[in-house]
Design a protein around this motif. Structure first.
Motif, PDB file in Angstrom:
ATOM      1  N   GLN A   1       0.836  -1.204   0.000  1.00  0.00           N
ATOM      2  CA  GLN A   1       0.000   0.000   0.000  1.00  0.00           C
ATOM      3  C   GLN A   1       0.874   1.259   0.000  1.00  0.00           C
ATOM      4  O   GLN A   1       0.583   2.222  -0.716  1.00  0.00           O
ATOM      5  CB  GLN A   1      -0.938   0.017   1.208  1.00  0.00           C
ATOM      6  CG  GLN A   1      -1.859   1.230   1.223  1.00  0.00           C
ATOM      7  CD  GLN A   1      -2.735   1.320  -0.014  1.00  0.00           C
ATOM      8  OE1 GLN A   1      -3.424   0.369  -0.349  1.00  0.00           O
ATOM      9  NE2 GLN A   1      -2.720   2.451  -0.693  1.00  0.00           N
TER      10      GLN A   1
ATOM     11  N   ASP B   1       0.885   4.186  -2.761  1.00  0.00           N
ATOM     12  CA  ASP B   1       0.722   5.598  -2.410  1.00  0.00           C
ATOM     13  C   ASP B   1       1.823   6.438  -3.034  1.00  0.00           C
ATOM     14  O   ASP B   1       1.568   7.535  -3.550  1.00  0.00           O
ATOM     15  CB  ASP B   1       0.726   5.783  -0.893  1.00  0.00           C
ATOM     16  CG  ASP B   1      -0.497   5.184  -0.217  1.00  0.00           C
ATOM     17  OD1 ASP B   1      -1.489   4.874  -0.913  1.00  0.00           O
ATOM     18  OD2 ASP B   1      -0.448   5.012   1.022  1.00  0.00           O
TER      19      ASP B   1
ATOM     20  N   ASP C   1       1.122   6.605  -6.795  1.00  0.00           N
ATOM     21  CA  ASP C   1       0.030   7.537  -7.071  1.00  0.00           C
ATOM     22  C   ASP C   1       0.489   8.980  -6.954  1.00  0.00           C
ATOM     23  O   ASP C   1       0.139   9.820  -7.791  1.00  0.00           O
ATOM     24  CB  ASP C   1      -1.147   7.292  -6.122  1.00  0.00           C
ATOM     25  CG  ASP C   1      -1.853   5.975  -6.384  1.00  0.00           C
ATOM     26  OD1 ASP C   1      -1.600   5.352  -7.453  1.00  0.00           O
ATOM     27  OD2 ASP C   1      -2.639   5.549  -5.512  1.00  0.00           O
TER      28      ASP C   1
ATOM     29  N   VAL D   1       5.483  10.690   2.213  1.00  0.00           N
ATOM     30  CA  VAL D   1       5.020   9.456   1.570  1.00  0.00           C
ATOM     31  C   VAL D   1       6.195   8.504   1.332  1.00  0.00           C
ATOM     32  O   VAL D   1       6.090   7.298   1.574  1.00  0.00           O
ATOM     33  CB  VAL D   1       4.276   9.782   0.251  1.00  0.00           C
ATOM     34  CG1 VAL D   1       3.890   8.518  -0.487  1.00  0.00           C
ATOM     35  CG2 VAL D   1       3.045  10.635   0.545  1.00  0.00           C
TER      36      VAL D   1
END
Length: 66
Positions: free
Chosen positions: A20, A24, A27, A42
């Motif tokens: 995940q 992230d 993205d 991030v």
């Protein structure tokens, strides 16, 4: 449940968490330059997730050797 089995369960959870975090980061990269100020946050999350996953993987390998 044995320590080895518990560690395997924890590794599965950490793998999901790391995946995940990777998504992230991916993205975020696709949205750049929007939210560029969150790159470090991030990226640090992804780094920490993979570092923890690697540590626990080593722990499991050490258990299997002994």
């Amino acid at each position: 449940m044995s320590d080895r089995e518990e560690l395997k369960v924890e590794l599965k959870k950490l793998s999901v968490k790391a995946t995940q975090a990777k998504m992230d980061l991916h993205d975020l990269s696709e949205e750049l330059p929007v939210n560029w100020t969150s790159i470090m946050v991030v990226a640090q999350k992804a780094y920490n997730a993979y570092a923890e996953l690697e540590r626990k993987s080593r722990d499991l390998k050490a258990m299997e050797i002994t």
